[in-house]
Design a protein around this motif. Structure first.
Motif, PDB file in Angstrom:
ATOM      1  N   LEU A 207       0.856  -1.176   0.000  1.00 19.34           N
ATOM      2  CA  LEU A 207       0.000   0.000   0.000  1.00 19.34           C
ATOM      3  C   LEU A 207       0.894   1.228   0.000  1.00 19.34           C
ATOM      4  N   HIS A 208       0.828   1.959  -1.116  1.00 23.77           N
ATOM      5  CA  HIS A 208       1.754   3.080  -1.292  1.00 23.77           C
ATOM      6  C   HIS A 208       1.163   4.397  -0.815  1.00 23.77           C
ATOM      7  N   ASP A 209      -0.151   4.426  -0.655  1.00 22.95           N
ATOM      8  CA  ASP A 209      -0.810   5.692  -0.311  1.00 22.95           C
ATOM      9  C   ASP A 209      -1.813   5.488   0.819  1.00 22.95           C
TER      10      ASP A 209
ATOM     11  N   THR B 206       6.076   2.505   2.857  1.00 20.80           N
ATOM     12  CA  THR B 206       5.125   1.645   2.167  1.00 20.80           C
ATOM     13  C   THR B 206       4.621   0.634   3.189  1.00 20.80           C
ATOM     14  N   TYR B 207       3.311   0.383   3.155  1.00 18.45           N
ATOM     15  CA  TYR B 207       2.703  -0.553   4.099  1.00 18.45           C
ATOM     16  C   TYR B 207       2.498  -1.900   3.416  1.00 18.45           C
ATOM     17  N   ILE B 208       2.786  -2.964   4.144  1.00 19.25           N
ATOM     18  CA  ILE B 208       2.730  -4.299   3.555  1.00 19.25           C
ATOM     19  C   ILE B 208       1.708  -5.178   4.287  1.00 19.25           C
TER      20      ILE B 208
END
Lengths: 109, 502
Positions: free
Chosen positions: B148-150, B159-161
Motif C-alpha cells: 500500500l503506497h498511499d 510503504t505498508y505491507i
C-alpha cells in the motif's frame, strides 16, 4: 554475467551484489571478486568430469530410490489451519503500526 | 478510445501489432498454495499469515492438493496437455511484498502446455472469422502480498505491507503472440474468463484481483513481416496493472499507437514495463530496470517434483463440466433454441444450469427460455439483481412457463404477475395463487356469451358458413372482449367452433 572461462570482473560482482540486495564497500568488492573466482575455479575443476550420462539432480528422493506419489497422496489436503497471532508477528517486525509491516518507500516495479 | 497521438489511418495501416497475454488467475482453494492459512480476499491485514507465507527461516512449503486439481482442470478446459511430472522453481527477486526473496513458480517444466482458445475475429477483408489463439503454457505459482503506497500519514516515506494475499495459489496462463488487435485481446479474455468460470476454479473477480492481465505489445512494419516473418517482430513493452477488460482494450490500443508514433518519429521502442493510467487514458513507463529480468530461476529444493499420474488425472477430469461452447451447441439442437438465445443462456454457468433444470421440468423448454431471457432478465436488470436473488424460483419459472404455454394466462397477465413478484419479492406460485385471473371455465356461461356475439354478427356467421372458417377467430376475440379477457381460451376456442358448426 561472464561465462565460467573468463574471470569475474568487479562489474560482475557489482551486478550480482545488486541482484542479491547487498551493499559492498570499495574494499569488499575486490575481495568478493577474488573469492568468486576461486569458487568458480573449483567448479570449473568439477566440470572436467564427464557427467553427460548423469541426470541432473535437484531432489534427493529419486537418488534414494523413493518412488514419487502419483495421485497427490503426499500433498496437503485443502484444510484451513490457524494462522499465527499478529501481535507476535509484528513484535518481530523492524517497523510496524501493529497492523501492517512498514518498509522504506518503494515504487511499484 | 485512448488519448493517443493523432496518427493518420494510412500510417497505422503500415504496421502490424503483435500481442501476447499473461493472465494470472487466483484459485478458489480454501487455503494458500503452500500452507494452511486462509485463502480469502481482504481480512484484517496480516492475520492470514504463518511462518511459511511470512518466509521465516526453516519453514517448509507443502503443496495444496486442491490447487493442483484446479490447475489441471483449468489447463484441460483450455485444451492444454498435462505434463505428468512438473517442477517448481524459484524466481528470485527482491520486493517487500514477497518476504522469501523469491516466488515459487514453475519455469522449464510447467504443469501444462500447448492449449488454445477459439475467439471471434475478422480477416483482412473484414469478414467475421473464428481465430485460433495458441496458449503456450499454464503454470502454477504463488501470489505476492500487497503493497500500500498511499493513504497513510507517513505514506510519503513508508510503504505498508499486508501479507494476507502472499502465497495464494495462482495459475499463470501465457498466450502465444497470436493476437493482432485490441478487440481480439478483449475477445480472448472474455472467452478465457467464461471458460474458467465454468470450471469453477476461480471467481475471476477483477476488482478483487482474482484475474489479472499483462499484455506484451509490439509493432512491426507489415512489409517487414511479409519479408522476414517472426524475425520481424519488434521490441515489446509490457502493459501492466489493468483491472478491467475494457481498460485492457484501451491500454493495448494506446500502446500500439504510442509505439507506432515512436518509430515514425525515428525512435526505438524500449523493452520495459508500462503502467496504464485510466484517468489519463495513457500508459507510462515504470522506470525500466533491465536487471529486474534476471530472475536466476533454479529448481525449488523444498518441493519434490509434482507427479500427476494418469489415474489421478482421470479423477480430476471427471469433475470437468460441459464447457460453454459445447453447451451452446447442445441447447440449440436439443431444445431448438436460436443461436442467440443459446449463447445468452450459456454466458454464465449458473444461468445455463437454471435454464436446464427448468427446461427439464416444464412442458416447453422454448417457453422457459423466452420467459427467462426476456421477462425475468429484464426485471433482474431493472432491480440490479443477480439470478440468485430473483424472487421467482425455479418452480415459479416452470409454473409461469406452463401456464403461458397452455394458454391459461395471457402474455399481458404474465407480465402483471411477474411485476408483482418483483415489487413484492414473492415467488410466482404465491402471486399466481393470490392474483390469478378469474377465469371463466363454466361452459354454459361461455356459451351464453357466444350466442350473444353470434346474434350480433350475422354477416360474419354467413362468412363462416360460406367456408371461411378463419372467421372463428373473430368470434373468439369478441367473446374474450365481452368476458373482459377472463374466458378460458382453450374452452372458448372449442365452443366457438362447435356453436358455429351447429
Amino acid at each position: 554475467m561472464s561465462n565460467q572461462n573468463s574471470a569475474v570482473s568487479l562489474e560482475d560482482v557489482r551486478h550480482v551484489a545488486d541482484l542479491a540486495n547487498l551493499e559492498l564497500t570499495a574494499e569488499e568488492l575486490p575481495r568478493m571478486a577474488h573469492d568468486l573466482n576461486a569458487i568458480l575455479g573449483h567448479i570449473a575443476q568439477l566440470s572436467e568430469l564427464d557427467t553427460s550420462q548423469v541426470e541432473p539432480m535437484a531432489q534427493v528422493a529419486e537418488a534414494l530410490g523413493i518412488a514419487p506419489a502419483t495421485a497427490g497422496e503426499t500433498l496437503r489436503p485443502d484444510v484451513v489451519k490457524p494462522s499465527v497471532d499478529r501481535a507476535a508477528v509484528m513484535s518481530q517486525a523492524p517497523e510496524s503500526d501493529g497492523r501492517f509491516f512498514k518498509v522504506p518507500k518503494v515504487i511499484e516495479r | 478510445m485512448s488519448a493517443a497521438l493523432a496518427l493518420s489511418p494510412e500510417v497505422l495501416a503500415k504496421y502490424q501489432p503483435v500481442i501476447g497475454l499473461e493472465v494470472h488467475v487466483q484459485l478458489l482453494t480454501k487455503t494458500k498454495a503452500f500452507c494452511g492459512c486462509k485463502n480469502e480476499y481482504g481480512g484484517e491485514p496480516n492475520t492470514h499469515v504463518c511462518p511459511v507465507c511470512l518466509g521465516l527461516p526453516g519453514a517448509l512449503p507443502v503443496l495444496n492438493k486442491q490447487a493442483v486439481e484446479y490447475a489441471v482442470l483449468a489447463a484441460k478446459a483450455i485444451g492444454c496437455e498435462i505434463r505428468e511430472t512438473s517442477i517448481f522453481s524459484r524466481k528470485n527477486y527482491f520486493y517487500p511484498d514477497s518476504p522469501k526473496g523469491y516466488q515459487i513458480s514453475q519455469f522449464d517444466k510447467p504443469i501444462a502446455e500447448n492449449g488454445e482458445l477459439i475467439v471471434p475475429g475478422f480477416d483482412a477483408a473484414g469478414n467475421a472469422i473464428s481465430k485460433r489463439i495458441g496458449i503456450t503454457r499454464l503454470h502454477m505459482e504463488e501470489d505476492a502480498g500487497k503493497s500500500l503506497h498511499d493513504g497513510f500519514a507517513d505514506s510519503a516515506s513508508r510503504t505498508y505491507i499486508d501479507l494476507n494475499r502472499c502465497g495464494t495459489p495462482l495459475v499463470e496462463i501465457v498466450s502465444e503472440p497470436d493476437l493482432r488487435t485490441a478487440d481480439e485481446v478483449f475477445e480472448y479474455l472474455t472467452k478465457l474468463k467464461e471458460i474458467l468460470l465454468y470450471t469453477g476454479v476461480s471467481d475471476c473477480n477483477m476488482e478483487e484481483g482474482s484475474l489479472r492481465c499483462d499484455a506484451n505489445v509490439s509493432v512491426m512494419l507489415k512489409s517487414d513481416w511479409e519479408a522476414r516473418g517472426t524475425a520481424a517482430y519488434g521490441t515489446k513493452a509490457e502493459v501492466k496493472n489493468v483491472n478491467s477488460f475494457r481498460y485492457i482494450r484501451a491500454a493495448v490500443e494506446y500502446e500500439i499507437e504510442r509505439q507506432i508514433g515512436v518509430i515514425e518519429d525515428g525512435g526505438r521502442v524500449v523493452q520495459e514495463s508500462r503502467l496504464w493510467n485510466n484517468a489519463e487514458g495513457r500508459t507510462y513507463s515504470m522506470r525500466s530496470k533491465e536487471q529486474a529480468h534476471d530472475y536466476r530461476y533454479f529448481p525449488e529444493p523444498d518441493l519434490p517434483a509434482l507427479v500427476v499420474g494418469a489415474e489421478w488425472q482421470k479423477n480430476i477430469l471427471s469433475a470437468m463440466p460441459e464447457l460453454p461452447e459445447a453447451r451452446r451447441a447442445r441447447l440449440a439442437s436439443e431444445y431448438g433454441l436460436s443461436t442467440q438465445d443459446a449463447a445468452t443462456l450459456t454466458t454464465d454457468r449458473e444461468l445455463g444450469d437454471f435454464f436446464q433444470q427448468a427446461a427439464a421440468l416444464a412442458k416447453s423448454p422454448k417457453r422457459v427460455a423466452a420467459i427467462l431471457l426476456s421477462e425475468i432478465t429484464m426485471r433482474l436488470r431493472g432491480g440490479e439483481l443477480v439470478l440468485g436473488q430473483s424472487p421467482v424460483s425455479l418452480n415459479g419459472l416452470v409454473l409461469a412457463a406452463d401456464l403461458a404455454e397452455a394458454g391459461e394466462i395471457s402474455s399481458k397477465q404474465l407480465k402483471q404477475l411477474l411485476d408483482s413478484c418483483f415489487t413484492e419479492s414473492k415467488d410466482f406460485a404465491f402471486i399466481y395463487d393470490r392474483d390469478k385471473p378469474q377465469q371463466i371455465s363454466d361452459t354454459s356461461a361461455i356459451e351464453a356469451m357466444i350466442d350473444e356475439v353470434i346474434a350480433a354478427n350475422p354477416a360474419q356467421v354467413a362468412q363462416f358458413k360460406g367456408g371461411k372458417r378463419t372467421v372463428s377467430a373473430f368470434f373468439v376475440g369478441q367473446v374474450m372482449k365481452l368476458s373482459k379477457g377472463q374466458a378460458n381460451p382453450a374452452l372458448l376456442n372449442e365452443l366457438v367452433v362447435k356453436k358455429l358448426d351447429a
